[in-house]
Design an enzyme around this catalytic site. Structure first.
Site, PDB file in Angstrom:
ATOM      1  N   LEU A 121       0.808  -1.218   0.000  1.00  0.00           N
ATOM      2  CA  LEU A 121       0.000   0.000   0.000  1.00  0.00           C
ATOM      3  C   LEU A 121       0.840   1.267   0.000  1.00  0.00           C
ATOM      4  O   LEU A 121       1.739   1.437   0.818  1.00  0.00           O
ATOM      5  CB  LEU A 121      -0.915   0.002   1.235  1.00  0.00           C
ATOM      6  CG  LEU A 121      -1.807   1.248   1.390  1.00  0.00           C
ATOM      7  CD1 LEU A 121      -2.799   1.343   0.228  1.00  0.00           C
ATOM      8  CD2 LEU A 121      -2.527   1.224   2.726  1.00  0.00           C
ATOM      9  N   ASP A 122       0.528   2.171  -0.935  1.00  0.00           N
ATOM     10  CA  ASP A 122       1.187   3.478  -0.998  1.00  0.00           C
ATOM     11  C   ASP A 122       2.703   3.381  -1.071  1.00  0.00           C
ATOM     12  O   ASP A 122       3.417   4.239  -0.540  1.00  0.00           O
ATOM     13  CB  ASP A 122       0.806   4.335   0.228  1.00  0.00           C
ATOM     14  CG  ASP A 122      -0.671   4.696   0.222  1.00  0.00           C
ATOM     15  OD1 ASP A 122      -1.232   4.904   1.318  1.00  0.00           O
ATOM     16  OD2 ASP A 122      -1.273   4.752  -0.871  1.00  0.00           O
ATOM     17  N   ALA A 123       3.197   2.352  -1.729  1.00  0.00           N
ATOM     18  CA  ALA A 123       4.647   2.181  -1.750  1.00  0.00           C
ATOM     19  C   ALA A 123       5.228   1.994  -3.136  1.00  0.00           C
ATOM     20  O   ALA A 123       6.421   1.765  -3.278  1.00  0.00           O
ATOM     21  CB  ALA A 123       5.033   0.992  -0.860  1.00  0.00           C
TER      22      ALA A 123
END
Lengths: 324, 324, 324, 324
Positions: free
Chosen positions: B267-269
């Protein structure tokens, strides 16, 4: 004489014949570097545009075992000129200096280059500059500190000022300690001491006007013949001439800035190299306008000089610069 | 599966066989353009590094009468990979589409390219995208307006939302008027409607998550197989996950931002494409944090999509992107 | 002990009893200044909120013939706290120091002030600071130069380093020339020399950690009891701890930054005073990340210290600061 | 007539006598708000400076049970003028509208105020504006969208253009759907249709020139008598007049910008409200200069209008503005 005569001359910098040392260059990785026999080179090329220039340049580098690490090519629309700036690594034992010069010269002729310059930072001598300053010495001091820290990759041949500094000032002591000649050449309305300055700066690659408040004559510019970088304490083309901070303050702008540019005969109108801004508001008075301006001037001038030394600044038409 | 599978596939976009029209492209001069028989092409290339790649690529273009207008070459230190992005003009009557594909394919094989893509904006169809949104529709609306103005060079195949919009909203009327299908696929904790989404987005080139608040599963990412661009309303890697504006507000930061990035399983990476910031101070409350954040998200997402369509976004290692 | 004990203590700085001199203060106009008998004062006030505070404060100033030049009032929503920072001019012959202290103390009691501080820059002694540094001395050098130029309005009582500098370095000579004691206190895993540091810094108003790489213990923080400003070479809360430039580089961010903040027991988590960013791209390698970071650190730390000396930095809740 | 006549008139906006409703205002916390009987007020005050103004103003507010949440006081050096902008909450049942007007009027007289304005956003009608546009409608469209989203707190009484828009354009349909009158008043060299425009805009609080390309005569300015906000697509004072993007492009600047300012008789020279910049380089051509400029214009104009509506824009001397 067109401005173009002032750019780095086609013959470039003489690649010294001293044995090379592979130094750790700015930009090199901090971990294991490239093979110790490989060193960096920078090549900039500027000629009338035609098909096949990139091919010839890159073939040339490849044929000598060089490997291109980065390249910028710029062909402005409808102008029929070509600019490139390449960074490559090569083995100087395989691609000897003389051979490199000859190879690039051959391509220069092939394409009628206006300018072709190669620079090998680890071999070539640093750019030699003289710094001219007046009473306001914040830019001069910042350059000296940057030079001392190794952030400014130049050799300072002298500092020339038209303002007398008492012997015990920080600047004087610094210059003395580092063996940098300091010349005070007071100017008057009628005597700008230009001949003496020309003599002092003959052996330089370019000049830096670090808030030097005298206007250099067209004669001086032609006689010197090489590039001169100036810092103007305003966001050109606004606020040319004197007291730009006060002009800006009175104009009620919300942004102030600094501009570094090449010096031409027209005051504060040469090709712009770099500009920086900062916000101001009603809470700023003239003094804080000036303080913010001083900080911008230091950063802007410093950056312009570094870009210039890295061959990132080429003239484009009358007013523009490329790759910076 | 490594992230690399999600980049533009080596075979690129099919250059349509319809007769070309030399359109006025963004970036073309407003005065007399290049010769009407010349059109623009963009080529990106990504392969293991070795000597001679630039030479081969540029020779190829030159040999077909193409003229390179700009080029970016990037060879990161010690990574043994090579990236280039070239823009060139050519005469499509002399360098036919099939021939161009074949020429670049040959070089791809020669250098074991990981990716080689050519795009001819005036001939190739626009990128087809589907936009996924949730309740917060400021990004969606901004994209629709940008598309309408011609600023976003895409074709929107559908808008999918997990939030119901009343029939008479601005968004619904807009989509209806422009014939863009709108699908409301309400999600629950256990049912993310991923299979239905996959069916709807099969015929797209990439997806845009415009503040879509559902996490797409690894399964979905692998099944879809193409790139997905997300906007995160925080300055990654700070404030991952939910309510980043509130996280930032509570953290007392002086700068808030937005990040657009590729979606990966973590996530969000995923690799960051673009980031933008704005200053905040104690005078900002949570509401103004959110408002400033929304403005940044719109600009950041919009810019990321444009860069992507112009082939300026290539993956570099796990986390990075090149040329943007 | 709550963080609040580390702010400027309610009793403020002792206004010296030496005769005043009306100096030209930063911020004063460069043309004719205010009447020579008027000097500037700054007052910050921080108490639980209630109706009538601004009225009482301004009446007080007005009743003594003071004239408010600027004021910032901040009452965060639903927090029931009040902050104000006022700048005013007054005639020290009419509003004597002792009277001023008494007047503000009376209002402090009236409103149960958490903090009430008045500062008269032309009379009060400059803030006394000690600077702690380690091997990386770019911030230390920048502070020393700023102090020398008059840009940093502090008195440096000593420089303490846990890293040995050879006697002939620029820093050593500078400190020697200006009579600033230099103490090298080498630290080990088990011995942080905190007791010795505490003894050396007893007579300071606050401490500056200029890239001091040792973590100060909670014990030290409580014993010292006054504010400590640190510069973190990353954009908090991202990249806490060591090597933030490398962390940022690996994370593929497009913006890097620096953060100056108050030191608390939690590493890199104290209230943020100032943050600055700069853009990076794939063309930046680790070295240029570090170089850009170093420039940001210098500017950010310098600005934080100046704001603090001008009483522009007050703590707000756990994590925030006001008026900066 | 001096520019000062164009500021918000001392009598301010009529506080309507309709029963108040405590709306959730921008800026209010998203969690539990202030007591439902308290609403926000903004007061700006501008008078010759003297001791005691802040005291009187704040006493007044306190005496009516109002609580000041934020205040900005600005007394420029040596100018003998005083500006303040306060935000406060009050109980409209305790401090009735008529009483509030009377109270502030009393203080206005006491200090010979040049301007004293109070605004209660939840009670007062929104500012009524007319928008003038020409062919380039990107600013107009952005304002309409902002208004639709609730981001622009105005009431648009009409849109006036000197350029004909086909009936089926996005703008026309939008205006029709929202019941906003659209007037096409074609202008010629000799006929600027000013009388008709004056009639149409009589019932407005201020005008917005959204890239309106006609110069309004001094006569018009005096007849209209109220403020007119313009967006100039250049960083004033650079590039006044026409085609500033092209002027900037030819000048080789590295930063382009937009400026919103008040309209005065002198072209592009009225007090500046807001300025924004963006970087450009050799890689930008005229078209991207224009595109970047258009984005800046939209943001800059929008921000200026919002600031104006929040009473953050007061004139200061000829050229400046305060609190923005």
């Amino acid at each position: 004489m067109s401005f173009l005569r002032r750019i780095i001359p086609p013959q470039g910098f003489r690649i010294s014949s001293r044995p090379f040392k592979s130094f750790k260059l700015p930009g090199e990785s901090l971990d294991e570097s490239t093979s110790p026999s490989l060193i960096h080179g920078i090549h900039v090329f500027y000629c009338p545009d035609e098909v096949g220039i990139v091919a010839k340049l890159s073939e040339c580098i490849a044929s000598r075992g060089g490997n291109i690490l980065s390249a910028d090519v710029f062909v402005p629309e409808n102008k029929n000129v070509f600019y490139s700036r390449s960074e490559f690594v090569f083995d100087p034992a395989k691609w000897l200096q003389g051979q490199m010069e000859e190879d690039f010269l051959k391509i220069s002729r092939m394409f009628n280059a206006i300018s072709s310059v190669v620079r090998v930072p680890s071999l070539d001598p640093k750019h030699k500059i003289a710094i001219l300053a007046s009473k306001q010495d914040h830019c001069l001091v910042d350059l000296l500190h940057g030079w001392q820290d190794g952030r400014l990759p130049v050799q300072i041949t002298s500092v020339i000022s038209n303002h007398d500094r008492p012997l015990n000032t920080h600047v004087n002591r610094f210059l003395e300690r580092h063996g940098i000649p300091y010349h005070c050449l007071r100017t008057t309305r009628t005597d700008k001491r230009e001949k003496e300055i020309l003599d002092l700066v003959e052996d330089t690659d370019f000049l830096v006007l670090a808030r030097y408040m005298q206007i250099l004559s067209g004669n001086f510019l032609r006689s010197y013949g090489k590039d001169i970088i100036n810092i103007h304490h305003g966001l050109l083309p606004s606020f040319k001439g004197g007291h730009p901070a006060k002009q800006a303050f009175d104009a009620g702008v919300k942004l102030i800035g600094a501009t570094s540019h090449f010096v031409t005969e027209e005051l504060d109108a040469g090709p712009i190299i770099e500009q920086m801004v900062e916000r101001v508001s009603h809470r700023d008075n003239l003094q804080t306008f000036v303080q913010k301006s001083m900080d911008l001037e230091k950063q802007c001038l410093s950056k312009a000089i570094k870009s210039y030394c890295e061959l990132r600044v080429l003239p484009y038409e009358d007013k523009k610069t490329v790759f910076c």
